[in-house]
Each structure stands twice: as structure tokens, then as C-alpha cells.
Design an enzyme around this catalytic site. Structure first.
Site, PDB file in Angstrom:
ATOM      1  N   ASN A 188      28.932  27.178  60.874  1.00 32.50           N
ATOM      2  CA  ASN A 188      29.195  28.178  59.842  1.00 32.50           C
ATOM      3  C   ASN A 188      29.824  27.617  58.566  1.00 32.50           C
ATOM      4  OD1 ASN A 188      31.506  27.712  61.398  1.00 32.50           O
ATOM      5  ND2 ASN A 188      32.270  29.801  61.172  1.00 32.50           N
ATOM      6  N   GLU A 287      39.935  24.467  67.747  1.00 34.09           N
ATOM      7  CA  GLU A 287      39.981  25.625  66.848  1.00 34.09           C
ATOM      8  C   GLU A 287      38.899  26.562  67.350  1.00 34.09           C
ATOM      9  OE1 GLU A 287      39.177  28.313  64.582  1.00 34.09           O
ATOM     10  OE2 GLU A 287      38.226  26.844  63.267  1.00 34.09           O
ATOM     11  N   CYS A 321      35.646  32.438  61.898  1.00 39.12           N
ATOM     12  CA  CYS A 321      36.669  32.750  62.906  1.00 39.12           C
ATOM     13  C   CYS A 321      37.851  33.454  62.265  1.00 39.12           C
ATOM     14  CB  CYS A 321      37.118  31.486  63.619  1.00 39.12           C
ATOM     15  SG  CYS A 321      37.718  30.202  62.506  1.00 39.12           S
ATOM     16  N   GLU A 495      44.869  21.808  61.887  1.00 36.37           N
ATOM     17  CA  GLU A 495      44.069  21.026  60.959  1.00 36.37           C
ATOM     18  C   GLU A 495      44.528  21.351  59.543  1.00 36.37           C
ATOM     19  OE1 GLU A 495      39.906  20.236  63.215  1.00 36.37           O
ATOM     20  OE2 GLU A 495      40.052  22.170  62.206  1.00 36.37           O
TER      21      GLU A 495
END
Length: 517
Positions: A188, A287, A321, A495
Site C-alpha cells: 500500500n 507493524e 493501517c 519505525e
């Protein structure tokens, strides 16, 4: 670009200059998209060289706006995955000893090249993933920033030195690169998710094998070429594209020389990878999924909240997300909030992302459309009110209309599952405690959004919501300078930010004898 497909021309053809850098030559009049696709490497990057899969296999990459095949790329075998790890292992010793300032300069040159090729990268993302060009350009800016940020962080890794409490010696604490890393990126955000992992790994002195999603590998392949052009040494960055993901990943993760696994994707796949990583006791960053609440209180500035809702929901066509999944709106504002967002959403233009004025591009594939359709139909069957959208778009490609649902009942599946599509679902609430209960009623905990004019309430919500990130009166929280990550089943590690580089470092403590004894 001209409306109706974004087909333009370039006054030149493309070749390879010294070192393989992308260059332009004068003369030819060709389609810009065709020219760009021809420049994208179609092989595996192993040890600094582009090569075919060991068995010659390839797979097609599709344009989700019409289903057409835009390019064939190599499909790595298990043998190819091991070869990529071999290259990363061989390169690790020299790269880990490379002075931090030199690593920083390589990353800074990489940033400059990504910015220089921003238009190409944006167009490529739109072609293979579908998002509108404006959003692709924004992703290039965001993704490039990780290269610049971690270029600056490379030289700032710190340890400490001091006497032990007993006064019998000196404690020295140092940080060291964890070792070769396997980085699995999603479809994505094909540029930003690659740079968000590659940049801190290289800054820390690690080498990497990158496996991009088979749905959108092209952007990562072009970024990898730009990294080579910037001077990343052979073997430091390796890329394996494949449709044989399970066997390839299992072989790489099971190799005792691998020391780090970083994955962005769904929670079920993350669990499987964690189980595989347990055998080697790998450092892991995960993640994973999200189910973000978007809470609007009765004292919120409604215009700000609506703007935030559009950004939090429809960025990347809802395929993020961090996308707001459940819009919890105080009952006194619910109808007006619904009216305003519906007015905005109904005016969206759906189409191929290269077309001027398009707001909603295609979903990644037909399976994604079917999943969104199933969730919306379930909610409506249970009593949700459909205010706009609510169906597939009758045209070639994987399109679903931007949708608003009001009065979504608590048993609707879309309140429990990630929608991953352009659907805004509104649930009314009556007081702060109910809002907190509804917001936290999920196994996920990636991000939350809160809109209120009360400083005290905002502080309370930040403390009470069980998420790794919160947007307070804003609809987008991602920033290269900030630690990105979640709680609960949304993942492990961070991150970005100062925290991001530490995911690729390991700590060593040394006790030396008292020099004055």
C-alpha cells in the site's frame, strides 16, 4: 498530464550511464508511462547485480485501474533468497565498519536522487498501486524524508562511560549493528515502507534483503537502483521479488546468519513470521493491523473534525493501517457531522489516478473490492444507514465507491475488522467514558484520533486510549521524525524517529578495571 489516462510524451529515450545510473538521451517521442516502465529493473538485485530468477520464472504486475499487465518481473526461488542473504552476509563486515559519516553521505545522496526522480516514482506508484498522483507525490516526499532523517541519525548513535557504583571499575556501553536483516514491505505504500526500513538499517551499519509485495514491486525496484546510483556498495541492499513468498521467506528467516526481521502487513501473517523468527531468536519489528477510532466530542470544531476525517479515512483510498476505521461522534453532532462528510464524499471523483481531479483511485485488486463490499453489505443488513456510495463502480478495474454509513450497529463486522477501503462508518456516543470504552474495544492499538477544544479532555484521552500513536485535532500523524508503531496486536517496535535506528542496533556492556587502582 492530459486528462483521460495521463499519457504524455518524453523528448528522449533512456539508457544507463556509468554505474547504471538512470539517464536521458535526446531524440525519441514515446509514451511517458511506457518509457518509465521500460527503465524499471525487472530482475533480482543480488550482490550489486540485477539478475533473473534461477529458474527464469517471472510474474505479472497489474494496473488495478483496468487489470492490464504493465510489466513482468523475476519471481525468486528459495535458492535466489539464499543467494541474496549470502550477499548481505558477505557485505556486512565491511559496511558495519564503514564510518558513520560515510554511511550518512550515501543516505543523503540517496535522498537527493529520490527527490530528483520524484515525478517518475510518483507516476510508477500510481500505475502499479492506483492511488491518485497527488497522493503518490506526497508519499515520495514522505518516503524520501526517511533517507534524510536517518542520514542525520547515523552519526548520532551514542553510548556511555562512567564509574560503576562500587567504584571498582569503569562501565562502557556501546551500540553495534545487529547484522543482516530481512525486510518485508507491503503493497500500500511501496516507496515509504521500503525507505522506512532500509534507511535506519543502513544508518546503523546493517545490510539488508528486501522482499517487496508482489502486487507492487516496481517502485521498490526503482528505489533500489537509485540506492546503487547513490553509492550503496554491492550486497548492502539486495531485493528479491517473488510470488513464492512462503518458501523464500521461510528459508531466509530460518538461516542462522540472519539477525533481524522487519515486517509490515497483516496481524495473522505477522504471527506466523514471529513463530518462524523464534527459532533463531531474531530481533523483530512488526507493524501490523489497525482499527483506528476517530473520536469527535461535542466541543470539537466541526470543520476541523470533518477535514481530519477526510484525511484520516480516504488517504490512500482507505488502504492504510492508520486509516480511521470507526468514527465515534458525540450524539449531539452526529447528524451534522454525517451531513458534512457525506456532502464532501459525494463530490469525490473516482477514476484512474493519473487523471486530473481524481480523488478515489482503484483498490489494489478485486479481492479487496469483494471484502469491502462484504463489510458494507453486512453493516447495512444490520441496520446501518447508507448515506452515499455503497457499491462497486461499474467500470473496468477494481473500484469501489467512496461510502458513508451512519448509525452503524455494534455487531457490524466492520467495527471489528480493518475495512481497508473508502468506507466511513459513524457510531454515536453520549459521554467520554463511553467513547473511551468504544475506542478501546478492539484487539488492535495502532493509532487513534481525537477532536476536542478542551485541553484537559485531550490530555485525558491521550492517557486513556490504548494506542501507540494519537492524533489530537489532526487526521494524519505519520512523520519520519516520529516513532511509528502500535500496542496490542498492532505490533512490536518502532519505525522512524530517534527510536527507529535502535531497532537495528544491539547493546554491548564492558567493565574495565579501575584505572586508578
Amino acid at each position: 498530464m492530459p486528462e483521460g489516462g495521463g499519457r504524455g510524451t518524453l523528448a528522449g529515450t533512456v539508457g544507463r550511464g556509468a554505474g547504471g545510473r538512470l539517464v536521458m538521451a535526446e531524440g525519441a517521442d514515446v509514451s511517458r508511462e511506457a518509457d518509465l516502465l521500460a527503465r524499471v529493473p525487472d530482475g533480482l538485485l543480488v550482490g550489486g547485480r540485477w539478475r533473473a530468477a534461477s529458474d527464469g520464472a517471472t510474474f505479472p504486475v497489474h494496473d488495478p485501474s483496468d487489470g492490464s499487465v504493465v510489466k513482468q518481473v523475476a519471481s525468486a526461488t528459495v535458492e535466489d533468497g539464499r543467494a541474496a542473504l549470502d550477499a548481505a552476509v558477505d557485505a556486512f563486515s565491511a559496511w558495519s565498519r564503514t564510518p558513520a559519516r560515510e554511511r550518512a553521505e550515501v543516505l543523503r545522496r540517496s535522498f537527493d536522487l529520490v527527490v530528483e526522480h520524484a515525478d517518475d516514482l510518483a507516476l510508477l506508484m500510481t500505475v502499479e498501486m492506483g492511488k491518485p498522483l497527488a497522493e503518490s507525490r506526497a508519499e515520495v516526499t514522505y518516503g524520501a524524508e526517511f533517507l534524510r532523517w536517518f542520514a542525520e541519525e547515523a552519526a548520532h548513535v551514542q553510548g556511555r562511560y562512567g564509574a560503576n557504583p562500587q567504584g571498582t571499575g569503569r562501565m562502557v556501553v556501546t551500540q553495534h549493528p545487529v547484522g543482516p536483516c530481512y525486510l518485508i514491505t507491503p503493497w500500500n505504500f511501496p516507496l515509504a515502507m521500503a525507505t522506512r526500513k532500509i534507511a535506519p538499517a543502513l544508518a546503523a551499519g546493517c545490510t539488508v534483503v528486501v522482499k517487496p509485495a508482489s502486487l507492487t514491486p516496481l517502485t521498490t525496484l526503482l528505489v533500489a537502483q537509485l540506492l546503487l546510483d547513490a553509492g550503496v556498495p554491492a550486497g548492502v541492499v539486495n531485493v528479491v521479488t517473488t510470488t513464492r513468498t512462503g518458501p523464500v521467506s521461510e528459508a531466509v528467516i530460518g538461516d542462522p546468519r540472519l539477525r533481524k526481521l522487519s515486517f509490515t502487513g497483516s496481524t495473522p501473517v505477522g504471527r506466523q513470521l514471529l513463530a518462524q523468527a523464534a527459532g533463531g531468536v531474531l530481533r523483530t519489528s512488526m507493524e501490523l493491523g489497525g482499527n483506528a477510532p476517530f473520536v469527535v466530542f461535542d466541543d470539537a470544531d466541526l470543520g476541523t473534525a470533518v477535514d481530519g476525517a477526510i484525511a484520516a479515512k480516504f488517504r490512500n483510498i482507505g488502504q492504510a493501517c492508520t486509516a480511521a476505521n470507526r468514527f465515534l461522534v458525540h450524539r449531539s453532532l452526529a447528524d451534522e457531522f454525517a451531513r458534512r462528510v457525506t456532502e464532501r464524499v459525494a463530490a469525490f471523483r473516482t477514476g484512474r489516478g493519473t487523471q486530473e481531479g481524481v480523488t478515489i483511485g482503484p483498490l489494489i485488486d478485486d479481492r479487496a473490492v469483494a471484502k469491502v463490499e462484504e463489510l458494507v453489505d453486512d453493516a447495512v443488513s444490520r441496520g446501518a444507514r447508507l448515506l452515499t456510495g455503497g457499491s462497486r463502480v461499474e467500470r473496468p478495474g477494481s473500484f469501489y465507491a467512496a461510502t458513508v454509513l451512519a448509525d452503524v450497529p455494534p455487531d457490524a463486522a466492520l467495527l471489528r475488522e480493518e475495512i481497508f477501503g473508502p468506507v466511513l462508518a459513524i457510531v454515536p456516543f453520549d459521554d467520554e467514558d463511553e467513547a473511551v470504552r468504544l475506542a478501546n474495544d478492539t484487539e488492535y492499538g495502532l493509532v487513534s484520533y481525537v477532536f476536542t477544544e478542551s485541553l484537559a479532555r485531550g490530555q485525558r484521552m491521550v492517557e486513556r486510549l490504548e494506542t501507540g500513536m494519537t492524533g489530537l485535532n489532526v487526521g494524519v500523524v505519520s512523520d519520519a521524525a516520529a516513532p511509528f508503531g502500535g500496542w496490542k496486536l498492532s505490533g512490536l517496535g518502532r519505525e522512524g524517529g530517534a527510536e527507529g535506528i535502535h531497532e537495528y542496533l544491539q547493546t554491548k556492556y564492558t567493565l574495565t578495571a579501575d584505572p586508578f587502582a
